[in-house]
Design a protein around this motif. Structure first.
Motif, PDB file in Angstrom:
ATOM      1  N   GLU A   1       5.215  15.212  -6.556  1.00  9.51           N
ATOM      2  CA  GLU A   1       4.525  14.043  -6.019  1.00  9.51           C
ATOM      3  C   GLU A   1       5.375  13.377  -4.943  1.00  9.51           C
ATOM      4  OE1 GLU A   1       2.274  11.314  -8.654  1.00  9.51           O
ATOM      5  OE2 GLU A   1       3.585   9.778  -7.829  1.00  9.51           O
ATOM      6  N   LEU A   2       4.729  12.983  -3.839  1.00 11.84           N
ATOM      7  CA  LEU A   2       5.350  12.218  -2.756  1.00 11.84           C
ATOM      8  C   LEU A   2       4.526  10.963  -2.514  1.00 11.84           C
ATOM      9  CD1 LEU A   2       5.973  15.045  -0.138  1.00 11.84           C
ATOM     10  CD2 LEU A   2       7.676  13.970  -1.606  1.00 11.84           C
ATOM     11  N   SER A   3       5.183   9.853  -2.225  1.00  9.56           N
ATOM     12  CA  SER A   3       4.458   8.642  -1.832  1.00  9.56           C
ATOM     13  C   SER A   3       5.261   7.911  -0.768  1.00  9.56           C
ATOM     14  CB  SER A   3       4.186   7.727  -3.030  1.00  9.56           C
ATOM     15  OG  SER A   3       5.365   7.086  -3.441  1.00  9.56           O
ATOM     16  N   ALA A   4       4.552   7.217   0.108  1.00  6.08           N
ATOM     17  CA  ALA A   4       5.204   6.439   1.156  1.00  6.08           C
ATOM     18  C   ALA A   4       4.258   5.322   1.577  1.00  6.08           C
ATOM     19  CB  ALA A   4       5.547   7.314   2.350  1.00  6.08           C
ATOM     20  N   GLY A   5       4.829   4.173   1.920  1.00 14.23           N
ATOM     21  CA  GLY A   5       3.989   3.060   2.353  1.00 14.23           C
ATOM     22  C   GLY A   5       4.815   1.835   2.656  1.00 14.23           C
ATOM     23  N   GLY A   6       4.137   0.705   2.718  1.00 15.33           N
ATOM     24  CA  GLY A   6       4.789  -0.538   3.066  1.00 15.33           C
ATOM     25  C   GLY A   6       4.493  -1.653   2.085  1.00 15.33           C
ATOM     26  N   VAL A   7       5.424  -2.597   1.998  1.00 14.90           N
ATOM     27  CA  VAL A   7       5.280  -3.763   1.132  1.00 14.90           C
ATOM     28  C   VAL A   7       5.604  -5.009   1.957  1.00 14.90           C
ATOM     29  CG1 VAL A   7       6.094  -4.921  -0.950  1.00 14.90           C
ATOM     30  CG2 VAL A   7       5.980  -2.424  -0.893  1.00 14.90           C
TER      31      VAL A   7
ATOM     32  N   PHE B   1       9.801  -0.739   3.704  1.00 10.41           N
ATOM     33  CA  PHE B   1       9.280   0.617   3.561  1.00 10.41           C
ATOM     34  C   PHE B   1       9.641   1.075   2.164  1.00 10.41           C
ATOM     35  CE2 PHE B   1      10.295   5.120   3.358  1.00 10.41           C
ATOM     36  CZ  PHE B   1       9.069   5.667   3.701  1.00 10.41           C
ATOM     37  N   ALA B   2       8.687   1.687   1.476  1.00  9.06           N
ATOM     38  CA  ALA B   2       8.938   2.232   0.141  1.00  9.06           C
ATOM     39  C   ALA B   2       8.480   3.678   0.123  1.00  9.06           C
ATOM     40  CB  ALA B   2       8.195   1.422  -0.914  1.00  9.06           C
ATOM     41  N   GLY B   3       9.271   4.530  -0.479  1.00 13.01           N
ATOM     42  CA  GLY B   3       8.910   5.932  -0.589  1.00 13.01           C
ATOM     43  C   GLY B   3       9.496   6.526  -1.855  1.00 13.01           C
TER      44      GLY B   3
ATOM     45  N   VAL C   1       0.879  -1.171   0.000  1.00 12.98           N
ATOM     46  CA  VAL C   1       0.000   0.000   0.000  1.00 12.98           C
ATOM     47  C   VAL C   1       0.914   1.217   0.000  1.00 12.98           C
ATOM     48  CG1 VAL C   1      -1.732   1.287   1.278  1.00 12.98           C
ATOM     49  CG2 VAL C   1      -1.822  -1.206   1.243  1.00 12.98           C
ATOM     50  N   LEU C   2       0.812   2.027  -1.058  1.00 15.03           N
ATOM     51  CA  LEU C   2       1.644   3.218  -1.176  1.00 15.03           C
ATOM     52  C   LEU C   2       0.792   4.413  -1.598  1.00 15.03           C
ATOM     53  CD1 LEU C   2       3.743   0.725  -2.427  1.00 15.03           C
ATOM     54  CD2 LEU C   2       5.175   2.686  -1.947  1.00 15.03           C
ATOM     55  N   PRO C   3       0.128   5.055  -0.648  1.00 13.71           N
ATOM     56  CA  PRO C   3      -0.648   6.244  -1.005  1.00 13.71           C
ATOM     57  C   PRO C   3       0.285   7.366  -1.471  1.00 13.71           C
ATOM     58  CG  PRO C   3      -0.673   5.886   1.360  1.00 13.71           C
ATOM     59  CD  PRO C   3       0.061   4.744   0.755  1.00 13.71           C
ATOM     60  N   TRP C   4      -0.233   8.235  -2.321  1.00 15.17           N
ATOM     61  CA  TRP C   4       0.584   9.324  -2.852  1.00 15.17           C
ATOM     62  C   TRP C   4      -0.157  10.646  -2.730  1.00 15.17           C
ATOM     63  CZ3 TRP C   4      -2.010  11.466  -6.921  1.00 15.17           C
ATOM     64  CH2 TRP C   4      -2.891  10.648  -7.624  1.00 15.17           C
ATOM     65  N   LEU C   5       0.631  11.706  -2.726  1.00 12.45           N
ATOM     66  CA  LEU C   5       0.121  13.065  -2.642  1.00 12.45           C
ATOM     67  C   LEU C   5       0.729  13.842  -3.803  1.00 12.45           C
ATOM     68  CD1 LEU C   5      -1.381  15.266  -0.975  1.00 12.45           C
ATOM     69  CD2 LEU C   5       0.804  15.655   0.191  1.00 12.45           C
ATOM     70  N   ARG C   6      -0.106  14.562  -4.518  1.00 10.80           N
ATOM     71  CA  ARG C   6       0.346  15.301  -5.694  1.00 10.80           C
ATOM     72  C   ARG C   6      -0.136  16.743  -5.585  1.00 10.80           C
ATOM     73  NH1 ARG C   6      -0.525  12.936 -11.675  1.00 10.80           N
ATOM     74  NH2 ARG C   6       1.193  11.636 -10.991  1.00 10.80           N
TER      75      ARG C   6
END
Length: 112
Positions: A33-39, A61-63, A14-19
């Motif tokens: 754009e920024l995104s951060a979440g986990g896998v 962690f993925a960002g 799940v990696l929600p993003w903000l633009r």
């Protein structure tokens, strides 16, 4: 399957993003754009000749952060490009980063 070895892996993230689009009335728009979440990754290997079974689960962690450009064909459809730096770090490593270029189109939902 080589030498009777069977491998299975499943990754779920799940990696929600903000633009943020720079204000403009033009069909050409720049954005950040920024995104951060986990896998969560689970893998399993069965035997083969050696008969050794292996199983592991890793949470990473993925960002990413990037800059992009959109050309709006219509108010609801845009062709876009995004240049972003992506970083992934997990349980078993210190992490890795990569620069990516994404090209595509996006369909936007109406505001009301």
């Amino acid at each position: 399957m080589a030498d009777g070895i069977t491998n299975r892996a499943l990754s779920v993230g799940v990696l929600p993003w903000l633009r943020y689009y720079l204000p403009s009335e033009s069909k050409h728009r720049l954005f950040g754009e920024l995104s951060a979440g986990g896998v969560l990754t689970s893998s399993h290997a069965d035997g083969g000749i050696s008969g050794i079974n292996y199983s592991s689960t890793d949470v990473s962690f993925a960002g990413s952060a990037g800059l992009g450009y959109s050309y709006f064909i219509t108010p609801a459809v845009g062709l876009e490009g995004l240049l972003a730096y992506q970083r992934i770090s997990g349980n078993h490593d210190s992490g890795s980063g990569a620069l990516s270029l994404n090209l595509g189109f996006r369909i936007y939902l109406p505001r009301n």
